[in-house]
Motif scaffolding. Structure first.
Motif, PDB file in Angstrom:
ATOM      1  N   UNK A   1       0.815  -1.215   0.000  1.00 37.37           N
ATOM      2  CA  UNK A   1       0.000   0.000   0.000  1.00 37.37           C
ATOM      3  C   UNK A   1       0.844   1.259   0.000  1.00 37.37           C
ATOM      4  N   UNK A   2       1.998   1.203   0.664  1.00 35.47           N
ATOM      5  CA  UNK A   2       2.874   2.373   0.705  1.00 35.47           C
ATOM      6  C   UNK A   2       3.521   2.619  -0.651  1.00 35.47           C
ATOM      7  N   UNK A   3       3.980   1.563  -1.312  1.00 34.78           N
ATOM      8  CA  UNK A   3       4.488   1.730  -2.668  1.00 34.78           C
ATOM      9  C   UNK A   3       3.428   2.259  -3.614  1.00 34.78           C
ATOM     10  N   UNK A   4       2.201   1.776  -3.442  1.00 34.64           N
ATOM     11  CA  UNK A   4       1.082   2.249  -4.251  1.00 34.64           C
ATOM     12  C   UNK A   4       0.826   3.733  -3.997  1.00 34.64           C
ATOM     13  N   UNK A   5       0.931   4.157  -2.731  1.00 37.10           N
ATOM     14  CA  UNK A   5       0.711   5.565  -2.403  1.00 37.10           C
ATOM     15  C   UNK A   5       1.753   6.452  -3.073  1.00 37.10           C
ATOM     16  N   UNK A   6       2.998   5.984  -3.135  1.00 39.71           N
ATOM     17  CA  UNK A   6       4.027   6.755  -3.824  1.00 39.71           C
ATOM     18  C   UNK A   6       3.663   6.959  -5.288  1.00 39.71           C
ATOM     19  N   UNK A   7       3.220   5.881  -5.932  1.00 38.73           N
ATOM     20  CA  UNK A   7       2.869   5.970  -7.344  1.00 38.73           C
ATOM     21  C   UNK A   7       1.642   6.841  -7.571  1.00 38.73           C
ATOM     22  N   UNK A   8       0.655   6.688  -6.721  1.00 37.60           N
ATOM     23  CA  UNK A   8      -0.540   7.530  -6.833  1.00 37.60           C
ATOM     24  C   UNK A   8      -0.205   8.999  -6.601  1.00 37.60           C
ATOM     25  N   UNK A   9       0.609   9.268  -5.604  1.00 38.69           N
ATOM     26  CA  UNK A   9       0.952  10.652  -5.278  1.00 38.69           C
ATOM     27  C   UNK A   9       1.740  11.315  -6.396  1.00 38.69           C
ATOM     28  N   UNK A  10       2.477  10.519  -7.163  1.00 40.16           N
ATOM     29  CA  UNK A  10       3.257  11.049  -8.275  1.00 40.16           C
ATOM     30  C   UNK A  10       2.474  11.077  -9.579  1.00 40.16           C
ATOM     31  N   UNK A  11       1.209  10.716  -9.522  1.00 42.05           N
ATOM     32  CA  UNK A  11       0.365  10.776 -10.713  1.00 42.05           C
ATOM     33  C   UNK A  11       0.696   9.749 -11.768  1.00 42.05           C
ATOM     34  N   UNK A  12       1.239   8.609 -11.370  1.00 42.77           N
ATOM     35  CA  UNK A  12       1.596   7.572 -12.347  1.00 42.77           C
ATOM     36  C   UNK A  12       0.333   7.026 -13.002  1.00 42.77           C
ATOM     37  N   UNK A  13       0.384   6.891 -14.315  1.00 40.05           N
ATOM     38  CA  UNK A  13      -0.759   6.371 -15.063  1.00 40.05           C
ATOM     39  C   UNK A  13      -0.284   5.750 -16.356  1.00 40.05           C
ATOM     40  N   UNK A  14      -1.219   5.368 -17.228  1.00 41.76           N
ATOM     41  CA  UNK A  14      -0.844   4.729 -18.488  1.00 41.76           C
ATOM     42  C   UNK A  14       0.158   5.565 -19.283  1.00 41.76           C
ATOM     43  N   UNK A  15       1.240   4.925 -19.674  1.00 40.50           N
ATOM     44  CA  UNK A  15       2.250   5.594 -20.477  1.00 40.50           C
ATOM     45  C   UNK A  15       3.297   6.359 -19.700  1.00 40.50           C
ATOM     46  N   UNK A  16       3.197   6.414 -18.377  1.00 43.40           N
ATOM     47  CA  UNK A  16       4.150   7.173 -17.571  1.00 43.40           C
ATOM     48  C   UNK A  16       5.538   6.563 -17.634  1.00 43.40           C
ATOM     49  N   UNK A  17       6.533   7.441 -17.434  1.00 42.17           N
ATOM     50  CA  UNK A  17       7.899   6.990 -17.210  1.00 42.17           C
ATOM     51  C   UNK A  17       8.250   7.297 -15.757  1.00 42.17           C
ATOM     52  N   UNK A  18       8.912   6.332 -15.089  1.00 39.08           N
ATOM     53  CA  UNK A  18       9.063   6.382 -13.639  1.00 39.08           C
ATOM     54  C   UNK A  18      10.467   5.945 -13.244  1.00 39.08           C
ATOM     55  N   UNK A  19      11.017   6.585 -12.213  1.00 42.94           N
ATOM     56  CA  UNK A  19      12.217   6.090 -11.541  1.00 42.94           C
ATOM     57  C   UNK A  19      11.886   5.888 -10.076  1.00 42.94           C
ATOM     58  N   UNK A  20      12.426   4.838  -9.482  1.00 45.39           N
ATOM     59  CA  UNK A  20      12.179   4.528  -8.079  1.00 45.39           C
ATOM     60  C   UNK A  20      13.492   4.642  -7.321  1.00 45.39           C
ATOM     61  N   UNK A  21      13.515   5.514  -6.313  1.00 45.64           N
ATOM     62  CA  UNK A  21      14.683   5.684  -5.449  1.00 45.64           C
ATOM     63  C   UNK A  21      14.454   4.849  -4.195  1.00 45.64           C
ATOM     64  N   UNK A  22      15.273   3.836  -4.003  1.00 41.89           N
ATOM     65  CA  UNK A  22      15.118   2.933  -2.861  1.00 41.89           C
ATOM     66  C   UNK A  22      14.782   1.535  -3.342  1.00 41.89           C
ATOM     67  N   UNK A  23      15.579   0.552  -2.905  1.00 43.54           N
ATOM     68  CA  UNK A  23      15.337  -0.830  -3.329  1.00 43.54           C
ATOM     69  C   UNK A  23      14.991  -1.727  -2.158  1.00 43.54           C
ATOM     70  N   UNK A  24      14.479  -1.136  -1.066  1.00 44.18           N
ATOM     71  CA  UNK A  24      13.912  -1.938   0.009  1.00 44.18           C
ATOM     72  C   UNK A  24      12.540  -2.445  -0.383  1.00 44.18           C
ATOM     73  N   UNK A  25      11.829  -3.015   0.583  1.00 43.59           N
ATOM     74  CA  UNK A  25      10.526  -3.612   0.280  1.00 43.59           C
ATOM     75  C   UNK A  25       9.546  -2.595  -0.291  1.00 43.59           C
ATOM     76  N   UNK A  26       9.551  -1.364   0.248  1.00 42.13           N
ATOM     77  CA  UNK A  26       8.624  -0.349  -0.261  1.00 42.13           C
ATOM     78  C   UNK A  26       8.989   0.040  -1.684  1.00 42.13           C
ATOM     79  N   UNK A  27      10.273   0.275  -1.934  1.00 42.66           N
ATOM     80  CA  UNK A  27      10.681   0.624  -3.287  1.00 42.66           C
ATOM     81  C   UNK A  27      10.365  -0.464  -4.295  1.00 42.66           C
TER      82      UNK A  27
END
Length: 349
Positions: free
Chosen positions: A159-185
């Motif tokens: 749910x926390x990873x999902x919140x990050x994506x939702x808060x950043x407005x991720x949607x169809x066609x988005x390009x994304x980078x994730x900082x952090x490779x723990x469980x949340x990342x």
């Protein structure tokens, strides 16, 4: 019953504590089937936050309802339930607006509830759950051993990873980078792809986590950090940078990495528990039109939709658990998490 207490930096012990009981009509008592150690548990374990006296610890659990109070309506004994990391009534204006972590009666595992009564922390054999109707989510059926780790991620990291994506407005066609490779990342990689991201870069320097990120849908992996890492990510997107960066650590360095990596006009979704002084440079945000959003994830509101995908097998976030420990060995779980020899430790009472 047995439960985990943090006595100080590096000092986690399993001790006998009183059995929980129904104290209020809205309470439930839940037998913990599985819990785990969170990255945020490591801050006090490492001494980054003071521990003036021994305290109960843990905020992620799934289990079976043993007893309910007279006013509980939505759960009953025998139900298998997911308990999010914060407790809420589910009826106040903030809960209705989907911000359950700002509930007018919010309570936290291991801290007093709204009536001043102590609430058990999750790393034990049983817990009392205030506001059971608002807090607990009943699963479609009791999960089998194979499904259990995936269900457990719904209490927090998925749910926390999902919140990050939702808060950043991720949607169809988005390009994304994730900082952090723990469980949340890693769960943020799942979330970004689930929301339709076309390309996802996992910033990771650990081979096993890189492999897991790719299995979760990362299209690229960048091992560099700082300016070099930001430049590498930008190069993957024609020198411009990604639409969204998901900050899943919570340090000054991780936020700086996110700010350096996102494109002008892009968005940062941050969910890393703040530690080490992360700051926002308002002038930089003003000059680049970068939007920053996020915060403590209201995972209670996300559980139903994410649970459907867990049950169908569409997502498999439980693969972040790469170590399983008995409750009596939880000190080893903390040590393994601290040493980064496991990504996330599952604990069975």
């Amino acid at each position: 019953m047995r439960a985990t207490l943090l006595h100080g930096p590096g000092d986690v012990r399993v001790e006998q504590v009183p059995d929980p009981q129904v104290r209020r009509a809205h309470d439930a008592v839940v037998r913990v089937v599985a819990t785990c150690v969170c990255g945020s548990d490591l801050w006090p374990y490492r001494g980054a936050r003071p521990v003036p006296e021994p305290r109960r610890i843990g905020h992620e659990l799934v289990g079976v309802v043993e007893e309910v109070g007279a006013d509980v309506r939505t759960v009953r004994p025998g139900d298998f339930v997911v308990a999010p990391f914060s407790l809420c009534d589910g009826t106040c204006v903030h809960c209705r607006n989907g911000v359950h972590t700002s509930c007018e009666n919010v309570a936290w595992w291991g801290s007093p509830d709204q009536d001043g009564e102590p609430v058990d922390a999750a790393q034990g054999e049983y817990v009392r759950v205030p506001m059971a109707d608002g807090t607990l989510v009943v699963t479609p059926e009791h999960p089998d051993e194979a499904l259990l780790p995936h269900v457990l991620t719904l209490t927090d990291v998925m749910g926390t990873g999902h919140h990050a994506a939702r808060s950043a407005g991720v949607g169809p066609g988005s390009t994304v980078a994730v900082v952090g490779d723990g469980a949340v990342g890693l769960c943020a990689v799942i979330a970004a792809r689930r929301l339709g991201a076309e390309r996802v870069v996992a910033m990771s320097r650990h081979a096993a986590r890189q492999e897991l990120a790719r299995g979760f849908g990362a299209t690229d992996v960048v091992a560099e950090r700082g300016d070099e890492g930001a430049a590498h990510v930008r190069d993957l997107f024609d020198g411009v940078g990604p639409d969204a960066v998901l900050e899943c650590v919570g340090t000054k360095e991780s936020m700086a990495q996110a700010l350096a990596t996102v494109r002008p006009g892009g968005r940062i979704g941050f969910v890393g528990v703040p530690a080490g002084g992360p700051e926002l440079p308002v002038r930089q945000l003003f000059d680049t039109n970068v939007t920053v959003g996020g915060g403590i994830a209201p995972v209670r509101g996300y559980i139903p939709e994410l649970m459907a995908d867990v049950w169908s097998g569409a997502i498999r976030p439980g693969l972040v658990f790469d170590g399983t420990f008995a409750l009596d060995d939880i000190a080893d779980a903390y040590a393994a998490m601290d040493a980064r020899t496991v990504t996330k430790a599952l604990v069975r009472p």
